[in-house]
Design an enzyme around this catalytic site. Structure first.
Site, PDB file in Angstrom:
ATOM      1  N   SER A  93       0.837  -1.191   0.000  1.00 33.05           N
ATOM      2  CA  SER A  93       0.000   0.000   0.000  1.00 33.05           C
ATOM      3  C   SER A  93       0.880   1.251   0.000  1.00 33.05           C
ATOM      4  O   SER A  93       1.792   1.377  -0.817  1.00 33.05           O
ATOM      5  CB  SER A  93      -0.944  -0.064   1.205  1.00 33.05           C
ATOM      6  OG  SER A  93      -1.935   0.930   1.134  1.00 33.05           O
ATOM      7  N   HIS A 116      -2.300  -1.149  -4.622  1.00 33.42           N
ATOM      8  CA  HIS A 116      -3.751  -1.195  -4.767  1.00 33.42           C
ATOM      9  C   HIS A 116      -4.307   0.223  -4.816  1.00 33.42           C
ATOM     10  O   HIS A 116      -3.590   1.204  -4.595  1.00 33.42           O
ATOM     11  CB  HIS A 116      -4.410  -1.996  -3.634  1.00 33.42           C
ATOM     12  CG  HIS A 116      -4.332  -1.333  -2.290  1.00 33.42           C
ATOM     13  ND1 HIS A 116      -5.173  -1.648  -1.254  1.00 33.42           N
ATOM     14  CD2 HIS A 116      -3.505  -0.371  -1.801  1.00 33.42           C
ATOM     15  CE1 HIS A 116      -4.879  -0.931  -0.189  1.00 33.42           C
ATOM     16  NE2 HIS A 116      -3.874  -0.136  -0.503  1.00 33.42           N
TER      17      HIS A 116
END
Length: 240
Positions: A93, A116
């Site tokens: 992330s 993501h």
């Protein structure tokens, strides 16, 4: 160990210093749950202590606050000296964005990079929810700009955008196909990472789960053995 002491520059020499990201990325000191969490103020202090030295950055983090992570990324980019980043286990992330601040990005063969789409929680009416969706799209553009700077020649950002849509976990060899990454031999010792911190991610590779869970079992076994040894010593002392 106090929270503030964890991110103090380690192994500092006349020319280089080590900085570790081994927990969640959070907005400020009040958001920390453990000593290893990192906020932008920590990096301000660490860079001030490093005084323009070369930086060795080590990451084992599942991510956290987007804006805190972007602030940290920009601070590291501005920092003087060469920056080498090693992903010890996971840069997931927003931690994957922080990793991109390095001049040289190193991944042991058994480490992971996870990218993501940004996410958030929203409470309100339909207008407010649609606005949040629009805001997240804008935030993603900022993250994509970071990834663009580390793409291998011939890789299009549209490919990365699709991977972000799917929440993609990349092994070191897979990450090397898309980003300017140097892959090195993996260390058999596994950097500790709490799987609970990754519970909101949907595509965690099974081998990664197994690796963390095995590490946790080994740690508990070590603690059990230490407790047994301590009890044995106490019993022997009682019998003296």
């Amino acid at each position: 160990m106090s929270r503030l002491s964890y991110l103090k520059v380690k192994n500092s020499t006349d020319t280089s210093a080590d900085i570790y990201f081994y927990g969640d990325i959070v907005g400020d000191e009040w958001e920390k749950w453990c000593d290893t969490d990192t906020c932008p103020k920590d990096i301000i202090d660490a860079l001030s202590e490093a005084q323009g030295k070369d930086l060795n950055i080590y990451i084992n983090s599942g991510g956290g606050s987007v804006f805190a992570g972007l602030a940290i990324y920009n601070m590291l980019v501005r920092a003087k000296g060469k920056k080498v980043c090693c992903i010890d286990s996971l840069a997931g992330s927003i931690a994957s964005v922080i990793a991109m601040a390095a001049d040289e990005l190193i991944m042991p063969s058994n480490s992971y990079l996870m990218i993501h789409k940004p996410s958030n929680m929203v409470w309100g009416n339909a207008t407010e929810m649609r606005k949040m969706a629009d805001d997240l799209d804008i935030i993603q553009l900022g993250i994509e700009d970071v990834y663009k700077n580390k793409l291998k020649d011939g890789v299009d950002i549209e490919t990365i955008r699709t991977m972000m849509e799917d929440e993609t976990w990349l092994t070191a060899s897979e990450a090397e196909k898309y980003f300017n990454v140097k892959v090195v031999e993996g260390n058999k010792a596994v950097a500790k990472l709490d799987l609970n911190n990754l519970k909101n991610y949907k595509n965690i590779p099974k081998e990664f789960k197994d690796k963390i869970q095995k590490g946790g079992r080994d740690e508990h076994l070590q603690l059990d053995n230490e407790l047994k040894n301590k009890l044995q010593i106490e019993l022997e002392l009682l019998n003296m």
